[in-house]
Design an enzyme around this catalytic site. Structure first.
Site, PDB file in Angstrom:
ATOM      1  N   LYS A  54       0.853  -1.203   0.000  1.00  0.00           N
ATOM      2  CA  LYS A  54       0.000   0.000   0.000  1.00  0.00           C
ATOM      3  C   LYS A  54       0.886   1.249   0.000  1.00  0.00           C
ATOM      4  O   LYS A  54       0.651   2.196  -0.755  1.00  0.00           O
ATOM      5  CB  LYS A  54      -0.933   0.003   1.229  1.00  0.00           C
ATOM      6  CG  LYS A  54      -2.079  -0.993   1.092  1.00  0.00           C
ATOM      7  CD  LYS A  54      -2.827  -1.227   2.391  1.00  0.00           C
ATOM      8  CE  LYS A  54      -3.808  -2.386   2.229  1.00  0.00           C
ATOM      9  NZ  LYS A  54      -4.476  -2.781   3.465  1.00  0.00           N
ATOM     10  N   GLN A  98      -4.534  -1.946   9.609  1.00  0.00           N
ATOM     11  CA  GLN A  98      -4.401  -3.230   8.915  1.00  0.00           C
ATOM     12  C   GLN A  98      -5.052  -4.349   9.736  1.00  0.00           C
ATOM     13  O   GLN A  98      -4.814  -4.475  10.933  1.00  0.00           O
ATOM     14  CB  GLN A  98      -2.908  -3.528   8.663  1.00  0.00           C
ATOM     15  CG  GLN A  98      -2.664  -4.765   7.819  1.00  0.00           C
ATOM     16  CD  GLN A  98      -3.271  -4.682   6.421  1.00  0.00           C
ATOM     17  OE1 GLN A  98      -3.197  -3.662   5.761  1.00  0.00           O
ATOM     18  NE2 GLN A  98      -3.901  -5.754   5.978  1.00  0.00           N
ATOM     19  N   ASP A 121     -11.258   2.828   3.900  1.00  0.00           N
ATOM     20  CA  ASP A 121     -11.619   1.411   3.733  1.00  0.00           C
ATOM     21  C   ASP A 121     -13.136   1.234   3.657  1.00  0.00           C
ATOM     22  O   ASP A 121     -13.624   0.176   3.293  1.00  0.00           O
ATOM     23  CB  ASP A 121     -11.106   0.595   4.935  1.00  0.00           C
ATOM     24  CG  ASP A 121      -9.791  -0.121   4.649  1.00  0.00           C
ATOM     25  OD1 ASP A 121      -9.460  -0.282   3.462  1.00  0.00           O
ATOM     26  OD2 ASP A 121      -9.115  -0.519   5.624  1.00  0.00           O
TER      27      ASP A 121
END
Ligand code: NAD
Length: 298
Positions: A54, A98, A121
């Site tokens: 990422k 994460q 997200d």
């Protein structure tokens, strides 16, 4: 007829080129780069790989990446304090933690603490709710958004089609249902969701014009579960042992590609299908968050 191979690599490259151009414009106008903060708690090897890829993609596209590596024993208080700091930092536009965090961390509470305007997200209940009621001023979750983009890129319109989603997770199956059912461009489908509680699952999958597999079970979807000419999207990423490979393993999807592909009109491969789209849409959401924070109408 040979199926059309729906390349996520190609589609992601096109999305990323647009994102890079958007980021350049943003930097020109506002003097700072759209920035993504990624929090990693602990040192799980797979999570480290995801976080690094990422960060690398951010740099490639001209975004700023900030990594926050917390000890595996980090407390909830420490994580929430960091989120609070990032929520209040105007130079940070997207925040993600994460998954999965270590067991002492309550993931739901952590997600709820993220400012919804920085929730790239799209895991925060406010953004999930907005998506469900068809609002487009929040975010779409990255993997389902990537599936929609692949279909759009290859001119496959779900409108009026029967979309069958296998899997009901909060990050893939359920949001895919919510997005596909909207009365909106690139959606407007008739949606069925089947899952571990479904009886005679194949009787539903065989009715699918577009079949989307998101189960996490290697090669679960066999040829006799698919209608002739269907479009098949394979979200699954499974690592299975393979003694013929140097690494001792290989990646498979949730679809038995070799036997299913010849029956389909179009299919995504694994790897190189939905996988590259997830990071591409995360980058897009980060630039989107930066533009929204600057008060731009999108
Ligand atoms: P999950 O484990 O959270 O959910 C799996 C779902 O599949 C569950 O809802 C369950 O009901 C259903 N299921 C499990 N076994 C079943 C069975 N035998 N019959 C019917 N339904 C069954 O998984 P997830 O997070 O949604 O991920 C699914 C797959 O997608 C995994 O392989 C994962 O690695 C992959 N994934 C890929 C990306 C990407 O970027 N391409 C992103 C997220 C997940």
């Amino acid at each position: 007829m040979e199926p059309k191979i729906l390349s996520g690599k190609e589609c992601a490259a096109s999305v990323n080129a647009e994102t890079q151009a958007m980021a350049e414009k943003y930097i020109e106008k506002y003097g700072i780069a759209p920035a993504l903060a990624v929090i990693l708690i602990g040192d799980d090897p797979a999570s480290c790989v995801y976080v690094n890829s990422k960060a690398q993609k951010c740099v490639e596209l001209g975004l700023r990446s900030e990594k926050f590596l917390l000890d595996k024993d980090a407390t909830m208080e420490e994580v929430l304090a960091l989120i609070d700091k990032l929520n209040n930092d105007p130079t940070i536009h997207g925040i993600l933690v994460q998954s999965p965090p270590p067991p002492q961390i309550d993931e739901e509470k952590v997600i709820a603490a993220i400012d919804p305007a920085k929730d790239v997200d799209c895991f925060h209940a406010l953004n999930v709710g907005k998506m469900l009621i068809g609002k487009t001023d929040g975010f779409f979750p990255c993997t389902p958004y990537g599936v929609l983009k692949i279909l759009e890129y290859y001119n496959i319109d779900p409108a009026g089609k029967h979309v069958v989603v296998i899997g009901r997770s909060n990050i893939v199956g359920k949001p895919l249902m919510a997005l596909m059912v909207q009365k909106a461009k690139g959606a407007n489908a008739t949606v069925t969701c089947v899952h571990s509680g479904t009886r005679d699952l194949a009787s539903y999958t065989r009715q699918a014009d577009i079949l989307i597999a998101a189960i996490g079970k290697s090669e679960f979807v066999k040829a006799d579960m698919v209608k002739e000419g269907a479009v098949v999207i394979d979200v699954g990423i499974n690592r299975i042992p393979d003694a013929t490979k140097k690494s001792g393993s290989r990646l498979t999807g949730d679809v038995a590609y070799a036997e299913v592909a010849p029956k389909t009109s179009a299919i995504t491969p694994v790897p190189g299908g939905v996988g590259p789209m997830t990071i591409a849409m995360l980058m897009r959401n980060t630039v989107r968050a930066a533009l929204m924070a600057a008060g731009e109408k999108l």
